[in-house]
Design a protein around this motif. Structure first.
Motif, PDB file in Angstrom:
ATOM      1  N   THR A  15       0.827  -1.209   0.000  1.00  0.00           N
ATOM      2  CA  THR A  15       0.000   0.000   0.000  1.00  0.00           C
ATOM      3  C   THR A  15       0.858   1.255   0.000  1.00  0.00           C
ATOM      4  OG1 THR A  15      -1.806  -1.126   1.161  1.00  0.00           O
ATOM      5  CG2 THR A  15      -1.737   1.271   1.303  1.00  0.00           C
ATOM      6  N   LYS A 142      -4.442   1.052   6.275  1.00  0.00           N
ATOM      7  CA  LYS A 142      -4.045   0.961   4.864  1.00  0.00           C
ATOM      8  C   LYS A 142      -4.093   2.320   4.192  1.00  0.00           C
ATOM      9  CE  LYS A 142      -6.911   0.293   1.754  1.00  0.00           C
ATOM     10  NZ  LYS A 142      -7.679   1.085   0.749  1.00  0.00           N
ATOM     11  N   LYS A 146      -1.206   4.686   2.607  1.00  0.00           N
ATOM     12  CA  LYS A 146      -1.255   5.162   1.231  1.00  0.00           C
ATOM     13  C   LYS A 146      -0.994   6.660   1.189  1.00  0.00           C
ATOM     14  CE  LYS A 146      -3.782   4.567  -3.053  1.00  0.00           C
ATOM     15  NZ  LYS A 146      -4.903   3.862  -3.718  1.00  0.00           N
TER      16      LYS A 146
END
Length: 410
Positions: A15, A142, A146
């Motif tokens: 990610t 996540k 990112k």
């Protein structure tokens, strides 16, 4: 649990790299003179690959196990990055770059499908509260990573240039692959060699409605956020690559933090001891989010200072959208058939990829046609559709038995 931790760590690594790649490709090819629509086209195969990968990947995970699909995802990501890092002359060939992005899309969705499916396998049976909390933490972390990836991509491009940056990212993913393969034991879940591809197409009404709503939800985000917003900040407002990358990173990190904390704030009102969200929760959240892009578009049309209009709308949009996305991520696992969890999750994230594809293409097309306001009005319309669809979702989550296989029982 050991294997789940390793899967999650590998997913976090991919990610982080995926966010960095997006920023690197976006800004580097803008420097080469690509138009907004041409830059958007570089991500078309990325999103198309996500559609196919989630469909086929769920079937592969059912037959081979989540461990195999995880390793495949990491290895493919290394290959995609090496394509960009070791062939500088080919970067001027658009189909070559699109092919590399397609492989990155395959890698990202194999890893996401593996980790999201694993949650269903490790949460105690019928413990919907824990399922909601675990999914929210995984999804939120996540997205926070990112966001860090957006920041990292802008930083690497500024300090080292494009090729050095992508090779450094390839090394990071390779390390994750080696560590995970060395430490993982056995299978994550129990592979079912009898799984058939036709079972990928869900006959679960709740899953199908949620998947349709997901298409419009993520098209609504990407139609202005993927190409329109970065180009507007860079081209119209004169922001530097570093400034745009930092803003996107901070926004996505905050977005991820809100997702992780969603179970504390988003609960169903009324009957039920646990109070987990249901279809109407997702519906009202989507309709609430629609107010944000509509307000930003109206402000821009009215001549309000664009920096104030955009930054003022980004925060409430991020908070409301993050909560809505967290509810969706919980509902897909709650609605999923316990003996077909990988297939249901794969089908659902195939719909997610369709929404991202539509949003990405429209982002470049609408921005080039009529600027950021066209992107924002389209986003508001998509969110209204997602909200209305969500009213068709069940108001109660059925409890099932704990899954023993990753696909339909033989």
């Amino acid at each position: 649990m050991r294997n789940y931790v390793l899967v999650t760590g590998a997913y976090w690594t991919d990610t982080l790299v995926d966010g960095a790649i997006r920023t690197l490709v976006l800004f580097y090819f803008d420097q080469l003179g690509y138009t907004p629509l041409q830059v958007a086209s570089l991500f078309v195969f990325y999103e198309i690959a996500g559609i196919v990968t989630n469909l086929v990947g769920g079937w592969l995970a059912a037959r081979l196990g989540l461990k195999i699909t995880l390793f495949m995802g990491l290895a493919i990501q290394v290959l995609a990055l090496c394509m960009l890092g070791f062939a500088p002359a080919s970067l001027l060939v658009v189909p070559y770059v699109m092919a590399s992005q397609a492989l990155s899309g395959v890698a990202k969705d194999l890893n996401k499908m593996s980790s999201k499916s694993a949650v269903k396998l490790v949460v105690p049976e019928d413990d919907q509260s824990s399922l909601y909390r675990w999914v929210a933490i995984l999804t939120g972390s996540k997205n926070a990573l990112k966001g860090v990836g957006f920041f990292l991509g802008g930083l690497l491009l500024t300090l080292f240039g494009f090729q050095t940056a992508v090779l450094a990212l390839a090394t990071l993913v390779l390390i994750a692959l080696v560590v995970t393969s060395a430490l993982m034991r056995g299978h994550l879940g129990h592979p079912d060699r009898t799984a058939k591809f036709k079972h990928m197409f869900s006959n679960n009404r709740a899953v199908n409605i949620l998947a349709a709503a997901r298409i419009f939800l993520f098209a609504a985000r990407d139609v202005w956020f993927v190409v329109g917003l970065p180009f507007f900040l860079y081209s119209e407002l004169g922001w530097s690559f570093w400034a745009v990358g930092t803003l996107l990173a901070v926004w996505v990190i905050g977005y991820g933090a809100v997702q992780a904390a969603a179970p504390r704030f988003v609960r169903r009102r009324g009957q039920g001891a646990e109070g987990e969200p249901e279809g109407r929760t997702a519906a009202w959240l989507a309709l609430g989010v629609a107010l944000c892009p509509a307000a930003m578009a109206a402000a821009l049309d009215a001549g309000v200072n664009p920096t104030i209009a955009i930054l003022g709308g980004l925060i409430p949009f991020g908070v409301a959208f993050a909560m809505n996305s967290a509810v969706h991520s919980y509902l897909i696992l709650a609605y999923a058939d316990n003996d077909k969890v990988a297939m249901n999750v794969g089908f659902y994230y195939m719909a997610n990829a369709i929404g991202r594809l539509a949003g990405t293409v429209l982002s470049g097309l609408l921005y080039q046609w009529h600027g950021l306001t066209a992107c924002l009005w389209t986003s508001a319309a998509f969110l209204i559709v997602a909200g209305l669809m969500s009213f068709l979702l069940p108001t109660e989550v059925e409890r099932g038995t704990r899954p023993t296989r990753l696909s339909q029982a033989a």
